[in-house]
Scaffold this motif. Structure first.
Motif, PDB file in Angstrom:
ATOM      1  N   GLY A  64      58.459  39.636  19.099  1.00  0.00           N
ATOM      2  CA  GLY A  64      59.094  40.886  19.527  1.00  0.00           C
ATOM      3  C   GLY A  64      58.102  41.815  20.196  1.00  0.00           C
ATOM      4  O   GLY A  64      58.042  43.004  19.914  1.00  0.00           O
ATOM      5  N   GLY A  65      57.266  41.253  21.081  1.00  0.00           N
ATOM      6  CA  GLY A  65      56.203  42.032  21.714  1.00  0.00           C
ATOM      7  C   GLY A  65      56.725  43.183  22.559  1.00  0.00           C
ATOM      8  O   GLY A  65      57.730  43.075  23.238  1.00  0.00           O
ATOM      9  N   THR A  66      56.020  44.313  22.494  1.00  0.00           N
ATOM     10  CA  THR A  66      56.378  45.478  23.312  1.00  0.00           C
ATOM     11  C   THR A  66      55.436  45.541  24.508  1.00  0.00           C
ATOM     12  O   THR A  66      54.410  44.853  24.556  1.00  0.00           O
ATOM     13  N   CYS A  67      55.784  46.421  25.450  1.00  0.00           N
ATOM     14  CA  CYS A  67      54.935  46.595  26.646  1.00  0.00           C
ATOM     15  C   CYS A  67      53.527  47.025  26.250  1.00  0.00           C
ATOM     16  O   CYS A  67      52.540  46.583  26.837  1.00  0.00           O
ATOM     17  N   ASP A  68      53.415  47.904  25.223  1.00  0.00           N
ATOM     18  CA  ASP A  68      52.098  48.387  24.791  1.00  0.00           C
ATOM     19  C   ASP A  68      51.241  47.242  24.280  1.00  0.00           C
ATOM     20  O   ASP A  68      50.043  47.157  24.576  1.00  0.00           O
ATOM     21  N   GLU A  69      51.864  46.337  23.503  1.00  0.00           N
ATOM     22  CA  GLU A  69      51.108  45.209  22.952  1.00  0.00           C
ATOM     23  C   GLU A  69      50.633  44.279  24.066  1.00  0.00           C
ATOM     24  O   GLU A  69      49.538  43.730  24.015  1.00  0.00           O
ATOM     25  N   ILE A  70      51.493  44.099  25.077  1.00  0.00           N
ATOM     26  CA  ILE A  70      51.116  43.249  26.214  1.00  0.00           C
ATOM     27  C   ILE A  70      49.939  43.884  26.949  1.00  0.00           C
ATOM     28  O   ILE A  70      48.967  43.211  27.303  1.00  0.00           O
ATOM     29  N   GLN A  71      50.001  45.210  27.179  1.00  0.00           N
ATOM     30  CA  GLN A  71      48.926  45.910  27.889  1.00  0.00           C
ATOM     31  C   GLN A  71      47.600  45.772  27.140  1.00  0.00           C
ATOM     32  O   GLN A  71      46.546  45.620  27.752  1.00  0.00           O
ATOM     33  N   LYS A  72      47.662  45.798  25.797  1.00  0.00           N
ATOM     34  CA  LYS A  72      46.429  45.703  25.001  1.00  0.00           C
ATOM     35  C   LYS A  72      45.749  44.350  25.188  1.00  0.00           C
ATOM     36  O   LYS A  72      44.533  44.227  25.046  1.00  0.00           O
ATOM     37  N   LEU A  73      46.535  43.305  25.475  1.00  0.00           N
ATOM     38  CA  LEU A  73      45.967  41.958  25.642  1.00  0.00           C
ATOM     39  C   LEU A  73      45.317  41.758  27.009  1.00  0.00           C
ATOM     40  O   LEU A  73      44.545  40.823  27.204  1.00  0.00           O
ATOM     41  N   ARG A  74      45.639  42.615  27.952  1.00  0.00           N
ATOM     42  CA  ARG A  74      45.087  42.438  29.309  1.00  0.00           C
ATOM     43  C   ARG A  74      43.589  42.740  29.320  1.00  0.00           C
ATOM     44  O   ARG A  74      43.141  43.727  28.754  1.00  0.00           O
ATOM     45  N   ARG A  75      42.836  41.893  30.009  1.00  0.00           N
ATOM     46  CA  ARG A  75      41.395  42.152  30.201  1.00  0.00           C
ATOM     47  C   ARG A  75      41.152  42.861  31.533  1.00  0.00           C
ATOM     48  O   ARG A  75      40.063  43.344  31.791  1.00  0.00           O
ATOM     49  N   PHE A  76      42.161  42.836  32.408  1.00  0.00           N
ATOM     50  CA  PHE A  76      42.020  43.407  33.752  1.00  0.00           C
ATOM     51  C   PHE A  76      43.184  44.377  33.990  1.00  0.00           C
ATOM     52  O   PHE A  76      44.288  44.151  33.490  1.00  0.00           O
ATOM     53  N   SER A  77      42.949  45.433  34.742  1.00  0.00           N
ATOM     54  CA  SER A  77      44.014  46.441  34.937  1.00  0.00           C
ATOM     55  C   SER A  77      44.960  46.056  36.073  1.00  0.00           C
ATOM     56  O   SER A  77      46.170  46.257  35.976  1.00  0.00           O
ATOM     57  N   THR A  78      44.416  45.500  37.161  1.00  0.00           N
ATOM     58  CA  THR A  78      45.253  45.034  38.287  1.00  0.00           C
ATOM     59  C   THR A  78      44.679  43.687  38.714  1.00  0.00           C
ATOM     60  O   THR A  78      43.780  43.174  38.056  1.00  0.00           O
ATOM     61  N   LEU A  79      45.204  43.127  39.822  1.00  0.00           N
ATOM     62  CA  LEU A  79      44.533  41.948  40.371  1.00  0.00           C
ATOM     63  C   LEU A  79      43.834  42.365  41.652  1.00  0.00           C
ATOM     64  O   LEU A  79      44.466  42.892  42.568  1.00  0.00           O
ATOM     65  N   GLU A  80      42.518  42.167  41.687  1.00  0.00           N
ATOM     66  CA  GLU A  80      41.775  42.526  42.900  1.00  0.00           C
ATOM     67  C   GLU A  80      40.822  41.409  43.277  1.00  0.00           C
ATOM     68  O   GLU A  80      40.488  40.550  42.455  1.00  0.00           O
ATOM     69  N   GLU A  81      40.421  41.434  44.544  1.00  0.00           N
ATOM     70  CA  GLU A  81      39.472  40.432  45.028  1.00  0.00           C
ATOM     71  C   GLU A  81      38.062  40.903  44.702  1.00  0.00           C
ATOM     72  O   GLU A  81      37.735  42.073  44.911  1.00  0.00           O
ATOM     73  N   LYS A  82      37.249  40.006  44.165  1.00  0.00           N
ATOM     74  CA  LYS A  82      35.872  40.347  43.789  1.00  0.00           C
ATOM     75  C   LYS A  82      34.901  39.475  44.583  1.00  0.00           C
ATOM     76  O   LYS A  82      34.992  38.251  44.565  1.00  0.00           O
ATOM     77  N   CYS A  83      33.980  40.112  45.288  1.00  0.00           N
ATOM     78  CA  CYS A  83      32.944  39.381  46.032  1.00  0.00           C
ATOM     79  C   CYS A  83      31.585  39.752  45.431  1.00  0.00           C
ATOM     80  O   CYS A  83      31.303  40.932  45.220  1.00  0.00           O
ATOM     81  N   PHE A  84      30.769  38.750  45.143  1.00  0.00           N
ATOM     82  CA  PHE A  84      29.484  38.986  44.491  1.00  0.00           C
ATOM     83  C   PHE A  84      28.353  38.539  45.417  1.00  0.00           C
ATOM     84  O   PHE A  84      27.980  37.366  45.431  1.00  0.00           O
ATOM     85  N   ASP A  85      27.818  39.496  46.210  1.00  0.00           N
ATOM     86  CA  ASP A  85      26.679  39.213  47.105  1.00  0.00           C
ATOM     87  C   ASP A  85      26.811  37.873  47.809  1.00  0.00           C
ATOM     88  O   ASP A  85      26.037  36.934  47.563  1.00  0.00           O
ATOM     89  N   ALA A  86      27.808  37.757  48.673  1.00  0.00           N
ATOM     90  CA  ALA A  86      28.045  36.496  49.394  1.00  0.00           C
ATOM     91  C   ALA A  86      26.797  36.110  50.191  1.00  0.00           C
ATOM     92  O   ALA A  86      26.151  36.949  50.802  1.00  0.00           O
ATOM     93  N   HIS A  87      26.454  34.809  50.167  1.00  0.00           N
ATOM     94  CA  HIS A  87      25.296  34.322  50.916  1.00  0.00           C
ATOM     95  C   HIS A  87      25.592  32.896  51.385  1.00  0.00           C
ATOM     96  O   HIS A  87      26.723  32.436  51.278  1.00  0.00           O
ATOM     97  N   GLY A  88      24.594  32.226  51.921  1.00  0.00           N
ATOM     98  CA  GLY A  88      24.805  30.875  52.449  1.00  0.00           C
ATOM     99  C   GLY A  88      25.066  30.939  53.943  1.00  0.00           C
ATOM    100  O   GLY A  88      25.280  32.008  54.514  1.00  0.00           O
ATOM    101  N   PRO A  89      25.065  29.768  54.622  1.00  0.00           N
ATOM    102  CA  PRO A  89      25.184  29.736  56.098  1.00  0.00           C
ATOM    103  C   PRO A  89      26.448  30.417  56.613  1.00  0.00           C
ATOM    104  O   PRO A  89      26.448  31.015  57.683  1.00  0.00           O
ATOM    105  N   ARG A  90      27.545  30.333  55.857  1.00  0.00           N
ATOM    106  CA  ARG A  90      28.789  30.972  56.324  1.00  0.00           C
ATOM    107  C   ARG A  90      29.097  32.246  55.540  1.00  0.00           C
ATOM    108  O   ARG A  90      30.196  32.788  55.632  1.00  0.00           O
ATOM    109  N   GLY A  91      28.143  32.696  54.745  1.00  0.00           N
ATOM    110  CA  GLY A  91      28.381  33.892  53.946  1.00  0.00           C
ATOM    111  C   GLY A  91      29.520  33.696  52.966  1.00  0.00           C
ATOM    112  O   GLY A  91      30.294  34.614  52.708  1.00  0.00           O
ATOM    113  N   ASN A  92      29.621  32.472  52.408  1.00  0.00           N
ATOM    114  CA  ASN A  92      30.787  32.172  51.579  1.00  0.00           C
ATOM    115  C   ASN A  92      30.416  31.698  50.172  1.00  0.00           C
ATOM    116  O   ASN A  92      31.271  31.279  49.410  1.00  0.00           O
TER     117      ASN A  92
END
Length: 319
Positions: free
Chosen positions: A262-290
């Motif tokens: 009988g999960g509520t919206c609040d309980e579901i929110q508490k389980l989330r590790r991330f607030s939204t879905l976003e693209e994350k790039c971490f210092d791209a490198h290599g010949p194609r910068g990928n």
């Protein structure tokens, strides 16, 4: 005389068409279909001006469709027009039940039926399958070859609540009690891809997650990492769409399922590790910068309380 007869047969009214004539005919039919789709989308937009009622989920596909319909482009649109129609229907005891219609128009629509998936937090999986199957049958029997989104919406408004009534609600159980009785499953999927470069795929990942109320992140490049979290049905729909795209290699590396009685919206929110879905790039490198800095990915996962996932992805301890 024989050659004259053959010539007349070629030129007569029942004569076979040239390849060019056939192609021109198909193109004209395609443009007419595209015009009908654009008109129907404009009608829906004017009838349901608020985003909570009607929302286009792939603006690029609709723009391509309009260009094609107006002969501004000879390219047949690569993507389907996708949108969501939300419907409120009256349930037992004058309670309102919300249904979401996730719609995609195949290029040959309305000659072929639309693809519609109806969802509601009150529908379990078998009810959802039953409802969607009956809606498809209704459209095939009643709307063949005609624009039918308004008819589909009305059918959902008139009939969808009965699928909850029939299998979930009894006369003594209120809607809220029935939800409490249902186990809600929160899911987190860790998806691995050989690489994610394509801009349209990256856009789809973000748009579909938003449409399905999923949070998480996407790391493009080589390798590609996608994490989505939210209701189990939504995660499975996301995976179903993503895997249908063309990939060199893509798989679910790990999944987490948490059952909430009988999960509520609040309980579901508490389980989330991330607030939204976003693209994350971490210092791209290599010949194609990928190529991403995997050390930074590890620290990002560590911050989110997911450091153990790093070893599942890459087979080594992070640092």
């Amino acid at each position: 005389r024989g050659s004259g007869r053959r010539a007349r047969r070629r030129d007569g009214p029942g004569a076979p068409h040239t390849h060019q004539e056939v192609n021109e005919g198909l193109e004209m039919a395609g443009r007419e279909g595209a015009e009908i789709q654009v008109s129907e989308l404009e009608l829906l937009s004017s009838m349901f001006p608020y985003e909570e009622e009607f929302a286009v989920t792939d603006q690029v596909a609709v723009a391509e469709l309009k260009h094609y319909a107006e002969s501004l482009s000879a390219e047949v649109p690569a993507s389907r027009a996708r949108f969501v129609l939300n419907v409120k229907a009256e349930g037992p005891g004058a309670s309102m039940v919300e249904f979401s219609m996730c719609c995609a128009l195949p290029f040959k629509y309305p000659a072929v039926p639309p693809e519609i998936t109806v969802r509601s937090s009150l529908l379990n999986r078998s009810q959802q399958i039953h409802l969607n199957s009956d809606l498809k049958t209704y459209l095939l029997q009643n709307c063949s070859g005609e624009p039918c989104m308004l008819s589909a919406r009305q059918w959902v408004k008139d009939h969808a609540v009965a699928y909850i009534d029939r299998e979930l609600l009894s006369s003594s159980v209120t809607t809220s009690d029935a939800v409490q009785a249902e186990d809600i499953i929160f899911t987190r999927l860790w998806i691995y891809s050989h690489h994610i470069y394509n801009k349209q795929k990256r856009k789809n990942i973000i748009d579909w997650a938003k449409e399905l109320s999923l949070s998480g992140f996407c790391m493009p490049g080589k390798p590609g990492v996608v994490c989505v979290e939210g209701l189990q049905n939504s995660c499975e729909e996301f995976w179903s769409r993503i895997r249908r795209l063309t990939w060199k290699r893509i798989l679910i590396r790990h999944r987490e399922d948490v059952s909430l009685k009988g999960g509520t919206c609040d309980e579901i929110q508490k389980l989330r590790r991330f607030s939204t879905l976003e693209e994350k790039c971490f210092d791209a490198h290599g010949p194609r910068g990928n190529h991403m800095d995997l050390g930074q990915l590890y620290h990002f996962l560590e911050e989110k309380g997911c450091a153990d996932i790093f070893q599942m992805y890459f087979g080594v301890e992070g640092h």
